[in-house]
Design a protein around this motif. Structure first.
Motif, PDB file in Angstrom:
ATOM      1  N   HIS A 201       0.827  -1.202   0.000  1.00 36.20           N
ATOM      2  CA  HIS A 201       0.000   0.000   0.000  1.00 36.20           C
ATOM      3  C   HIS A 201       0.873   1.268   0.000  1.00 36.20           C
ATOM      4  O   HIS A 201       0.667   2.187  -0.785  1.00 36.20           O
TER       5      HIS A 201
ATOM      6  N   HIS B 280       1.408   4.332  -2.901  1.00 34.51           N
ATOM      7  CA  HIS B 280       1.348   5.786  -2.693  1.00 34.51           C
ATOM      8  C   HIS B 280       2.595   6.469  -3.251  1.00 34.51           C
ATOM      9  O   HIS B 280       2.512   7.526  -3.872  1.00 34.51           O
TER      10      HIS B 280
ATOM     11  N   ASP C  71      -6.600   8.855   2.996  1.00 42.13           N
ATOM     12  CA  ASP C  71      -6.502   7.404   2.925  1.00 42.13           C
ATOM     13  C   ASP C  71      -6.923   6.750   4.235  1.00 42.13           C
ATOM     14  O   ASP C  71      -6.653   7.257   5.303  1.00 42.13           O
TER      15      ASP C  71
ATOM     16  N   HIS D  94      -0.452   1.354   6.689  1.00 40.47           N
ATOM     17  CA  HIS D  94       0.852   1.637   6.083  1.00 40.47           C
ATOM     18  C   HIS D  94       1.995   1.300   7.025  1.00 40.47           C
ATOM     19  O   HIS D  94       1.820   1.283   8.240  1.00 40.47           O
TER      20      HIS D  94
HETATM   21 ZN   LIG Z   1      -4.005   4.346  -0.182  1.00 42.27          ZN
END
Ligand SMILES: [Zn+2]
Length: 238
Positions: free
Chosen positions: A99, A103, A201, A205
Motif C-alpha cells: 500500500h 502511494h 486514505d 501503512h
Molecule cells: Zn491508499
C-alpha cells in the motif's frame, strides 16, 4: 461504533475486545478491532478470534453501513463475550508494504506525468495500478520505478494526520484518486510520506519507506490515455 484500532496503529497485532453483535451465527461486530475491512484497493485482514480455548477463524472482514463486520468460520460467539484477537500478520504486513509502495508510485506519476489513479488492487503476490496519463511509454514507467527505489533509500517516515474537509479541498494533490472525495465526511485521515507526499486514505501503512524493500515493474498494459495499467512486485533488498 467500533473503534477501528488500525487507523492509528497499523502495527497492532493482538488486542482484547467484546462481542457487541452476532448475525446469522457468523457475522461478528466487536467494540474495537484491528482487523482491516476490505476497501481502497486493500484486501481485508484474516486472523483468529479466541474465547478461552475456543478459536474462531476470521475469513472475511467488510464494512457495512459504517460497521466493521467479521465473518467467522464457525458458530458459537455470543453477545457480551470477552475475546482476544490476533491478525495473520504476515498477510497484513505484506499489504502495508504494497500500500505504501503504491502511494509512492502514485506520487511520482502525479508529479512527473500529471497522472491520476483510476484504480488499484493490492494482492499478496503483486499490485495493479490503473491511471490516466497523456505521454505514456513503458520506458517512462520503468524510470519512475527506478526513481521510487532511489526515494526508498532515503527511508522517509510515514505518519498519520487528520484534516478538515476545507483543508483537504484547499490541497487538490491530497486526493489524487480520479473519483474524488467521499461525501458526508468532514474529518479526513491523511497518510504522509515525509514531506514528499500526503494522501487522503484509510488504509494501513508501514512506518518507514525502507520496509518496502525494492519495487520491481513486472508488466505494463496500455488501453488508451485514461486506461494505462502497471503491475509491480516488492522484494526484500538483498
Ligand atoms: Zn491508499
Amino acid at each position: 461504533m467500533t473503534d477501528a484500532l488500525y487507523m492509528d496503529d497499523a502495527y497492532l497485532q493482538k488486542w482484547d475486545a467484546k462481542v457487541v453483535s452476532v448475525n446469522d451465527d457468523k457475522y461478528i461486530i466487536l467494540d474495537q478491532t484491528a482487523f482491516y475491512p476490505k476497501g481502497g484497493g486493500q484486501p481485508c485482514d484474516e486472523g483468529i478470534i479466541r474465547r478461552g480455548e475456543d478459536m474462531f477463524k476470521v475469513v472475511y472482514v467488510g464494512k457495512f453501513s459504517g460497521k466493521i463486520s467479521h465473518e467467522v468460520e464457525k458458530a458459537g460467539l455470543k453477545v457480551g463475550d470477552s475475546v482476544s484477537c490476533e491478525l495473520d500478520w504476515e498477510r497484513r504486513y505484506k499489504y502495508m508494504r504494497y500500500h505504501t509502495a503504491s502511494h509512492l508510485l502514485s506520487n511520482i506519476l502525479y508529479r512527473k506525468a500529471n497522472a491520476k489513479i483510476t484504480g488499484n488492487q493490492i494482492e499478496l503476490d503483486k499490485t495493479r495500478m490503473d491511471f490516466s496519463m497523456n505521454d505514456y511509454s513503458p520506458e517512462k514507467l520503468s524510470a519512475f520505478v527506478d526513481e521510487a527505489n532511489e526515494i526508498i533509500k532515503k527511508n522517509l517516515p510515514i505518519t498519520i494526520d487528520y484534516m478538515s474537509r476545507e483543508e483537504v479541498i484547499g490541497k487538490p494533490e491530497l486526493a489524487r484518486l480520479a473519483i474524488g472525495l467521499p461525501k458526508n465526511v468532514n474529518r479526513f485521515r491523511i497518510v504522509k510520506i515525509g514531506e514528499l507526499d500526503e494522501q487522503v486514505d484509510a488504509g494501513t501503512h508501514i512506518k518507514t519507506l525502507i520496509e518496502i524493500g525494492q519495487i520491481e515493474l513486472i508488466k505494463t498494459v496500455n488501453k488508451g490515455k485514461d486506461n494505462r495499467r502497471m503491475y509491480f512486485v516488492i522484494k526484500n533488498i538483498k
